[in-house]
Enzyme design. Structure first.
Site, PDB file in Angstrom:
ATOM      1  CB  SER A 198      -1.116  -0.036   1.557  1.00 52.79           C
ATOM      2  OG  SER A 198      -1.648   1.260   1.649  1.00 52.79           O
ATOM      3  CE1 TYR A 223      -4.622  -2.089   4.930  1.00 49.67           C
ATOM      4  CE2 TYR A 223      -3.270  -0.062   4.891  1.00 49.67           C
ATOM      5  CZ  TYR A 223      -3.861  -1.057   4.226  1.00 49.67           C
ATOM      6  OH  TYR A 223      -4.241  -1.173   2.760  1.00 49.67           O
TER       7      TYR A 223
END
Length: 261
Positions: A143, A156
């Site tokens: 990401s 995350y």
């Protein structure tokens, strides 16, 4: 492209980015294993649809990516079905947003397990098969948050940074073999989940669709445009091609300029 007839496992691939990757690899002639933690008729029907549209061999194999034994069993079942694993795309992931002092420990554990530890298990199980075949591609879906951070996303961000680091280690351990390992770092991607959030966000901010996308949802993405799942799939397909044989241990950002800031 070099992936015709190869076998690809994509974790977390019954929707969103994972599904987009699976569809693109199948279009290019790869056999594809779809995966999620559910085991519904719809999951298997999805595999049948892609097979019918592309002519590829496509199967759905259920496995809970929070469970290490099931992660490894996914690879074992793929080998039993197709005779090997040539391409591994570690895509499975979940998200939870909260300030760190209130972040539920069980959510932290689940995010680390699914977003990071699952990739360790699947990679450890798949590498011997790639070495046996003399060829392999591992692509980890990280990401923009694998390269930068945002508040309230501690688990995350930690997991995605970990995926980037894991990719580098695997690349170094396989550097003198015809096996590569890289991380793709998407920004905001227009998935069905994101699409479903747009109407509620429009109501919350009393904005039209275009304004809420550009000023709210894509505030940090300089292009002010979503990436598509097909674009992520195309990037993965390139990394699996012969043209990318010397690309290993790096990150490919598909983030509209986010990490250039």
């Amino acid at each position: 492209m070099s992936i015709n007839g190869k076998t690809a496992v994509i974790t977390g691939s019954n929707s969103g980015i994972g599904l987009g990757i699976a569809e693109e690899l199948a279009k290019r002639g790869a056999n594809v294993v779809l995966n999620s933690f559910t085991d519904n008729a719809e999951d298997h029907a999805l595999a049948e649809r892609i097979a019918a549209e592309t002519g590829a061999g496509v199967r759905y194999i259920q496995a809970d990516m929070s469970n290490g034994a099931q992660c490894r069993a996914l690879i074992e079942k793929t080998v039993a079905e197709f005779g090997g694993v040539d391409i591994l795309v570690n895509n499975a992931g979940i998200q939870f947003v909260e300030k760190i002092e209130d972040f539920p420990p069980e959510k932290w554990d689940a995010i680390i397990a699914i977003n990071l530890t699952s990739a360790y298990h699947t990679t450890a199980a798949a590498l011997p098969e790639m070495r046996r075949a003399g060829w392999g591609r591992i692509v980890n879906i990280a990401s923009a948050h694998g390269l930068t951070a945002s508040p309230f996303k501690s688990a995350y961000v930690a997991a995605k940074h970990g995926i980037v680091g894991l990719s580098k280690v695997v690349a170094l351990e396989t550097a003198q073999e015809p096996i590569t390992c890289n991380a793709v770092c998407p920004g905001y991607v227009l998935t069905p989940l994101v699409e479903a959030q747009i109407p509620d966000t429009m109501k919350k901010y009393d904005m039209d669709r275009e304004t809420v996308i550009k000023q709210v949802m894509l505030e940090r993405q300089p292009s002010k445009d979503f990436a598509t799942t097909a674009q992520i799939g195309g990037t993965v397909a390139f990394l699996c091609s012969d043209d990318a044989a010397q690309i290993t241990g790096t990150t490919i950002s598909v983030d509209g300029g986010w990490t250039a800031l």
